[in-house]
Design an enzyme around this catalytic site. Structure first.
Site, mmCIF file in Angstrom:
data_model
loop_
_atom_site.group_PDB
_atom_site.id
_atom_site.type_symbol
_atom_site.label_atom_id
_atom_site.label_comp_id
_atom_site.label_asym_id
_atom_site.label_seq_id
_atom_site.Cartn_x
_atom_site.Cartn_y
_atom_site.Cartn_z
ATOM 1 N N HIS A 137 48.945 47.892 35.220
ATOM 2 C CA HIS A 137 49.411 49.207 34.911
ATOM 3 C C HIS A 137 50.919 49.570 34.978
ATOM 4 O O HIS A 137 51.081 50.817 35.306
ATOM 5 C CB HIS A 137 48.573 50.301 35.595
ATOM 6 C CG HIS A 137 46.895 49.993 35.743
ATOM 7 N ND1 HIS A 137 45.927 50.437 34.792
ATOM 8 C CD2 HIS A 137 46.267 49.254 36.516
ATOM 9 C CE1 HIS A 137 44.918 49.921 35.243
ATOM 10 N NE2 HIS A 137 44.865 49.178 36.226
ATOM 11 N N LYS B 244 77.405 52.127 28.209
ATOM 12 C CA LYS B 244 76.163 51.586 27.944
ATOM 13 C C LYS B 244 76.341 49.923 27.491
ATOM 14 O O LYS B 244 77.271 49.642 26.946
ATOM 15 C CB LYS B 244 75.714 52.488 26.764
ATOM 16 C CG LYS B 244 75.083 53.729 27.351
ATOM 17 C CD LYS B 244 73.886 54.292 26.569
ATOM 18 C CE LYS B 244 72.726 53.533 26.683
ATOM 19 N NZ LYS B 244 71.548 53.923 25.698
#
Ligand code: ARG
Length: 461
Positions: free
Chosen positions: A156, A283
């Protein structure tokens, strides 16, 4: 210019029809298969006495020189020729005269296209399997370096139990090995020559299909001609096999994207395979895995498109089937370039062991170990589960991980806990205690690496 099939037609076909009807703009990709198939066919026609030797030799020479023209880029592709089969045959007749018109004896474009396309797909099955094998080798090499690199194993996307980075890489190696096997088994199943099936019912000429088959390297011939000219299972299989492979690649890509985020930082994608942002100078984007994940969509699309094309077709050939090629070409190209870049990406990727070490110290990865410890002390599992829950709560209240609780602290929760507990809560010990077959312990991971190395060795020999 009159068409080769124009005998029964009164008017020449219009330009619009040509553009709509022609497959030449894309099926010229099959020129080599077409020429090799025609050469084998011509040889067989001479061997069976349907053509004489001289005619067959002239045809073969003519085909060779057409191949050269195409490879030199001087062959004129005219959309009015409709497809690669007719373009080559027309050029052959231009070059060697009426003898060229004898090549199509005992053959139809229906078995011709079935042959060309099958040869193309078989070749690509091999190429993809070879690259997949290289990918597996890359993953195994990474695994060899990281048998004791502990990372949080997740379910999960939540911390579950400690596993090694090697173990995680070998999970992907296992997926890709199944992919190799799928491409190989498709190759084996479809390694049969369709040529000589003619339009749908076979031919009255005394042909030798076996001879053509062995000339072209097939292991045999197909059984039923009506099926053969209608069959595109081999194309569907490669589309499906590429889809599953891309799904695996996409899952790995997704993990690489998550792992290369600031929050995880488990891996650093090398500058060569990342790009910057046009506005945000800080970035570094994981474009390559993102594109790999994205390209999975078009590959699925190609599979569904051909399944849909085929689903309502009566036997045998229908022109709908001309829609079979572009999707396969696209998926094959996507598969090959995706594998190539993924291999390079993995080889150049930096693995940040210290980041994984930090990550395993949060999320109570050894909680199950504490429960198992109590079970070994005779506590029923349900009760052990409850006691461990209390330990997790205590750790959280103290801003600690369960593995950081001291023996004294744990003893407060349950008196059956003894000093040896700390050994069980150690992360490496926890990982290595999972020593069942196929598990994450170093010994079991070594076993798995050995298995892959043996398999790779057999592939290489
Ligand atoms: N261009 C056609 C295709 O790709 C070749 C077969 C044509 N056969 C025919 N009977 N019209 O499917």
């Amino acid at each position: 210019m009159s068409k080769m099939w124009s005998g029964r037609f009164k008017k020449g076909a219009a330009g619009l029809l040509d553009r709509f009807n022609a497959s030449l703009p894309f099926d010229k990709e099959l020129y080599l298969e077409d020429i090799e198939g025609s050469k084998a066919h011509a040889k067989m026609l001479a061997a069976t006495g349907i053509l004489n030797r001289d005619e067959s030799e002239k045809i073969i020479e003519g085909l060779e020189s057409i191949k050269e023209e195409i490879e030199k880029g001087i062959f004129v592709f005219d959309i009015a020729d409709e497809d690669i089969h007719m373009a080559i045959e027309k050029r052959l007749t231009e070059k060697i005269g009426d003898i060229g018109k004898k090549l199509h004896t005992a053959r139809s474009r229906n078995d011709q296209v079935a042959l060309d396309f099958r040869l193309y797909v078989l070749d690509k099955n091999r190429k993809i399997a070879a690259l997949l094998t290289k990918l597996i080798k890359t993953l195994v090499n990474i695994a060899k370096e990281h048998k004791s690199t502990v990372m949080p194993g997740m379910t999960h996307l939540q911390h579950a139990q400690p596993i090694s980075f090697a173990y995680h890489m070998l999970a992907y190696a296992s997926m890709f090995k199944r992919d190799v096997e799928r491409f190989e088994s498709s190759y084996e199943r479809n390694n049969l020559s369709p040529l000589g099936c003619a339009a749908l019912a076979g031919t009255p000429h005394p042909i030798d299909r076996e001879m053509v088959a062995s000339e072209l390297g097939f292991k045999g011939i197909t059984l039923n001609c009506l099926d053969t000219v209608s069959d595109r299972d081999f194309a569907l299989e490669i589309l499906f096999n590429i889809s599953v492979m891309m799904m695996h690649i996409s899952r790995l890509s997704e993990e690489l994207i998550i792992w290369s985020s600031y929050e995880f930082g488990f891996v650093t994608i090398s500058d060569e395979y990342a790009t910057g942002s046009s506005i945000m100078p800080q970035k570094k984007n994981p474009d390559v895995p993102e594109l790999l994940r994205g390209k999975t969509g078009r590959v699925y699309g190609n599979l569904i498109a051909l399944l849909t094309v085929m689903k309502g077709l009566p036997l045998a050939y229908n022109k709908d089937m001309q829609e079979d090629k572009e999707g396969v070409f696209d998926s094959v190209e996507t598969a090959l370039i995706s594998l190539e870049i993924l291999i390079e990406l993995l080889k150049s990727m930096k693995i940040n062991v210290e980041k994984m070490q930090e990550a395993v110290r949060v999320g109570h990865l050894t909680a199950t170990d504490l429960a198992d410890y109590l079970v070994n002390k005779g506590v029923p599992f349900r009760e052990a589960h409850f006691i461990t829950g209390k330990a997790v709560a205590m750790a959280e209240s103290k801003n600690k991980d369960v593995s950081e609780l001291s023996y004294e602290e744990l003893k407060e929760i349950d008196s059956r806990i003894e000093k040896d507990v700390t050994r069980y809560l150690n992360l490496e010990n926890s990982m290595n205690s999972r020593n069942s077959a196929g598990a994450t312990s170093e010994t079991r991971v070594e076993e798995q690496i050995g298995y892959f190395e043996k398999w790779l060795g057999e592939k290489e020999s």
